[in-house]
Motif scaffolding. Structure first.
Motif, PDB file in Angstrom:
ATOM      1  N   ARG A   1       0.813  -1.326   0.040  1.00  0.00           N
ATOM      2  CA  ARG A   1      -0.076  -0.029   0.004  1.00  0.00           C
ATOM      3  C   ARG A   1       0.859   1.436   0.036  1.00  0.00           C
ATOM      4  O   ARG A   1       0.690   2.129  -0.772  1.00  0.00           O
ATOM      5  CB  ARG A   1      -1.089   0.130   1.253  1.00  0.00           C
ATOM      6  N   SER A   2       1.618   1.455   0.903  1.00  0.00           N
ATOM      7  CA  SER A   2       2.444   2.711   1.007  1.00  0.00           C
ATOM      8  C   SER A   2       3.690   2.927  -0.171  1.00  0.00           C
ATOM      9  O   SER A   2       3.511   4.076  -0.843  1.00  0.00           O
ATOM     10  CB  SER A   2       3.452   2.587   2.372  1.00  0.00           C
ATOM     11  N   GLU A   3       4.062   1.828  -0.610  1.00  0.00           N
ATOM     12  CA  GLU A   3       4.787   1.989  -2.001  1.00  0.00           C
ATOM     13  C   GLU A   3       4.063   2.566  -3.069  1.00  0.00           C
ATOM     14  O   GLU A   3       4.414   3.135  -3.950  1.00  0.00           O
ATOM     15  CB  GLU A   3       5.532   0.508  -2.137  1.00  0.00           C
ATOM     16  N   VAL A   4       2.690   2.100  -3.467  1.00  0.00           N
ATOM     17  CA  VAL A   4       1.717   2.351  -4.405  1.00  0.00           C
ATOM     18  C   VAL A   4       1.234   3.735  -4.132  1.00  0.00           C
ATOM     19  O   VAL A   4       1.219   4.800  -4.909  1.00  0.00           O
ATOM     20  CB  VAL A   4       0.502   1.324  -4.309  1.00  0.00           C
ATOM     21  N   LEU A   5       0.708   4.106  -3.042  1.00  0.00           N
ATOM     22  CA  LEU A   5       0.046   5.191  -2.785  1.00  0.00           C
ATOM     23  C   LEU A   5       1.037   6.560  -2.302  1.00  0.00           C
ATOM     24  O   LEU A   5       0.605   7.583  -2.506  1.00  0.00           O
ATOM     25  CB  LEU A   5      -1.181   5.070  -1.623  1.00  0.00           C
ATOM     26  N   LEU A   6       1.973   6.264  -1.610  1.00  0.00           N
ATOM     27  CA  LEU A   6       2.785   7.368  -1.208  1.00  0.00           C
ATOM     28  C   LEU A   6       3.970   7.784  -2.113  1.00  0.00           C
ATOM     29  O   LEU A   6       4.712   8.928  -1.919  1.00  0.00           O
ATOM     30  CB  LEU A   6       3.461   7.198   0.254  1.00  0.00           C
ATOM     31  N   GLN A   7       4.145   7.130  -3.434  1.00  0.00           N
ATOM     32  CA  GLN A   7       5.036   7.485  -4.318  1.00  0.00           C
ATOM     33  C   GLN A   7       4.642   8.129  -5.571  1.00  0.00           C
ATOM     34  O   GLN A   7       3.313   8.079  -5.637  1.00  0.00           O
ATOM     35  CB  GLN A   7       6.102   6.338  -4.195  1.00  0.00           C
ATOM     36  N   GLY A   8       5.335   8.103  -6.532  1.00  0.00           N
ATOM     37  CA  GLY A   8       4.890   8.852  -7.859  1.00  0.00           C
ATOM     38  C   GLY A   8       4.228   7.808  -8.783  1.00  0.00           C
ATOM     39  O   GLY A   8       3.754   8.159 -10.076  1.00  0.00           O
ATOM     40  N   LEU A   9       4.259   6.524  -8.521  1.00  0.00           N
ATOM     41  CA  LEU A   9       3.921   5.231  -9.430  1.00  0.00           C
ATOM     42  C   LEU A   9       2.614   5.547 -10.144  1.00  0.00           C
ATOM     43  O   LEU A   9       2.582   5.316 -11.441  1.00  0.00           O
ATOM     44  CB  LEU A   9       4.096   4.024  -8.776  1.00  0.00           C
ATOM     45  N   PRO A  10       1.564   5.897  -9.495  1.00  0.00           N
ATOM     46  CA  PRO A  10       0.030   5.939 -10.002  1.00  0.00           C
ATOM     47  C   PRO A  10      -0.144   7.492 -11.189  1.00  0.00           C
ATOM     48  O   PRO A  10      -0.824   7.305 -11.946  1.00  0.00           O
ATOM     49  CB  PRO A  10      -0.852   6.083  -8.931  1.00  0.00           C
ATOM     50  N   TRP A  11       1.040   8.036 -10.896  1.00  0.00           N
ATOM     51  CA  TRP A  11       0.987   9.363 -11.748  1.00  0.00           C
ATOM     52  C   TRP A  11       1.382   9.343 -13.227  1.00  0.00           C
ATOM     53  O   TRP A  11       1.484  10.316 -13.889  1.00  0.00           O
ATOM     54  CB  TRP A  11       1.216  10.460 -10.865  1.00  0.00           C
ATOM     55  N   TYR A  12       2.390   8.323 -13.605  1.00  0.00           N
ATOM     56  CA  TYR A  12       2.723   8.520 -14.841  1.00  0.00           C
ATOM     57  C   TYR A  12       2.131   8.087 -16.145  1.00  0.00           C
ATOM     58  O   TYR A  12       2.021   8.652 -17.225  1.00  0.00           O
ATOM     59  CB  TYR A  12       4.067   7.479 -14.774  1.00  0.00           C
ATOM     60  N   CYS A  13       0.769   7.434 -15.681  1.00  0.00           N
ATOM     61  CA  CYS A  13       0.110   7.067 -16.902  1.00  0.00           C
ATOM     62  C   CYS A  13      -0.789   8.072 -17.463  1.00  0.00           C
ATOM     63  O   CYS A  13      -1.068   8.699 -17.212  1.00  0.00           O
ATOM     64  CB  CYS A  13      -1.180   5.950 -16.304  1.00  0.00           C
ATOM     65  N   LEU A  14      -0.733   7.791 -18.962  1.00  0.00           N
ATOM     66  CA  LEU A  14      -1.122   8.715 -19.865  1.00  0.00           C
ATOM     67  C   LEU A  14      -2.680   8.532 -19.967  1.00  0.00           C
ATOM     68  O   LEU A  14      -3.166   9.447 -20.676  1.00  0.00           O
ATOM     69  CB  LEU A  14      -0.269   8.606 -20.842  1.00  0.00           C
ATOM     70  N   SER A  15      -3.537   7.625 -19.486  1.00  0.00           N
ATOM     71  CA  SER A  15      -4.612   7.431 -19.777  1.00  0.00           C
ATOM     72  C   SER A  15      -4.904   6.927 -21.300  1.00  0.00           C
ATOM     73  O   SER A  15      -6.014   7.389 -21.907  1.00  0.00           O
ATOM     74  CB  SER A  15      -5.592   8.346 -19.267  1.00  0.00           C
TER      75      SER A  15
ATOM     76  N   ALA B   1       2.514  18.210  -8.193  1.00  0.00           N
ATOM     77  CA  ALA B   1       2.473  19.681  -8.265  1.00  0.00           C
ATOM     78  C   ALA B   1       1.680  20.013  -9.425  1.00  0.00           C
ATOM     79  O   ALA B   1       1.023  20.966  -9.467  1.00  0.00           O
ATOM     80  CB  ALA B   1       3.790  20.455  -8.057  1.00  0.00           C
ATOM     81  N   GLY B   2       2.072  19.556 -10.709  1.00  0.00           N
ATOM     82  CA  GLY B   2       1.598  19.844 -11.762  1.00  0.00           C
ATOM     83  C   GLY B   2       0.071  19.667 -11.971  1.00  0.00           C
ATOM     84  O   GLY B   2      -0.705  20.186 -12.498  1.00  0.00           O
ATOM     85  N   VAL B   3      -0.285  18.366 -11.315  1.00  0.00           N
ATOM     86  CA  VAL B   3      -1.779  17.991 -11.338  1.00  0.00           C
ATOM     87  C   VAL B   3      -2.427  19.171 -10.442  1.00  0.00           C
ATOM     88  O   VAL B   3      -3.666  19.426 -10.731  1.00  0.00           O
ATOM     89  CB  VAL B   3      -2.053  16.748 -10.841  1.00  0.00           C
ATOM     90  N   VAL B   4      -1.767  19.490  -9.245  1.00  0.00           N
ATOM     91  CA  VAL B   4      -2.554  20.409  -8.528  1.00  0.00           C
ATOM     92  C   VAL B   4      -2.706  21.778  -9.236  1.00  0.00           C
ATOM     93  O   VAL B   4      -3.703  22.529  -9.114  1.00  0.00           O
ATOM     94  CB  VAL B   4      -1.840  20.680  -6.989  1.00  0.00           C
ATOM     95  N   ALA B   5      -1.704  21.962 -10.070  1.00  0.00           N
ATOM     96  CA  ALA B   5      -1.756  23.417 -10.599  1.00  0.00           C
ATOM     97  C   ALA B   5      -2.971  23.553 -11.637  1.00  0.00           C
ATOM     98  O   ALA B   5      -3.722  24.456 -12.005  1.00  0.00           O
ATOM     99  CB  ALA B   5      -0.514  23.630 -11.473  1.00  0.00           C
ATOM    100  N   GLN B   6      -2.974  22.056 -12.456  1.00  0.00           N
ATOM    101  CA  GLN B   6      -4.078  22.013 -13.546  1.00  0.00           C
ATOM    102  C   GLN B   6      -5.496  22.097 -12.813  1.00  0.00           C
ATOM    103  O   GLN B   6      -6.453  22.843 -13.089  1.00  0.00           O
ATOM    104  CB  GLN B   6      -3.889  20.683 -14.277  1.00  0.00           C
ATOM    105  N   ALA B   7      -5.595  21.219 -11.567  1.00  0.00           N
ATOM    106  CA  ALA B   7      -7.038  21.559 -10.894  1.00  0.00           C
ATOM    107  C   ALA B   7      -7.343  23.016 -10.277  1.00  0.00           C
ATOM    108  O   ALA B   7      -8.294  23.189 -10.536  1.00  0.00           O
ATOM    109  CB  ALA B   7      -6.879  20.571  -9.567  1.00  0.00           C
TER     110      ALA B   7
END
Ligand code: SF4
Ligand code: SF4
Length: 162
Positions: free
Chosen positions: A57-71, A104-110
């Motif tokens: 859980r920690s390795e998945v949720l607390l690091q950057g891994l979920p945010w690289y996906c381009l959908s 930070a980039g996602v926060v800026a877009q939101a």
């Protein structure tokens, strides 16, 4: 390595769009066809599914891994199980955001979406060019509707607190 959360896969599966993780048989076709995995060594959708299944859980949720996906959803086309990693990625991101893991980039877009109704706004040089051509100023659009949606989802509070 942190303690395992043996309930983590169920938690991800219960978030909207997360059920695909239950189908994963670790064949690796998603990683083999993912365009981002070719460019970013940290991004490996099969491995991310494995980490969820194992309860990291920690390795998945607390690091950057979920945010690289381009959908791009190439993985949906390729997965023999129909277990769309691209969709599961949204579920994981929702859980990561609750842990305040938002790039930070996602926060800026939101923030831009909240303030202007647009995720991406024209840069100053474009605005100057428009002005020199006599084009109208670009006004905020749909801001009230966006604010209503973000309030219902509590995303506005999450973003403002960052
Ligand atoms: S292609 Fe589907 S079954 Fe194979 S590793 Fe990726 S998500 Fe799992
Ligand atoms: S949706 Fe994400 S994980 Fe799937 S192929 Fe595209 S970039 Fe890779």
């Amino acid at each position: 390595m942190s303690a395992l959360d043996l309930d983590f896969m169920r938690k991800v599966a219960n978030v909207p769009r997360g059920r695909g993780v239950l189908l994963c048989i670790q064949c690796g076709r998603c990683s083999g066809s993912c365009p981002i995995a070719r460019l970013v060594t940290d991004h490996n959708p099969r491995r991310l599914m494995e980490m969820v299944i194992l309860g990291l859980r920690s390795e998945v949720l607390l690091q950057g891994l979920p945010w690289y996906c381009l959908s791009c959803f190439t993985c949906l086309d390729r997965c023999p199980q129909g277990g769309d990693v691209g969709e599961v990625m949204f579920a994981i991101r929702n859980l990561a955001a609750k842990e305040r893991n938002i790039p930070a980039g996602v926060v800026a877009q939101a923030r831009s979406l909240i303030d202007t109704g647009r995720v991406v706004n024209p840069v100053k040089s474009i605005l100057n060019k428009r002005k020199s051509l006599g084009l109208a100023e670009i006004a905020p659009t749909g801001v009230e509707d966006v604010k209503k949606i973000l309030k219902r989802t509590a995303l506005d509070r999450l973003i403002r607190s960052r």
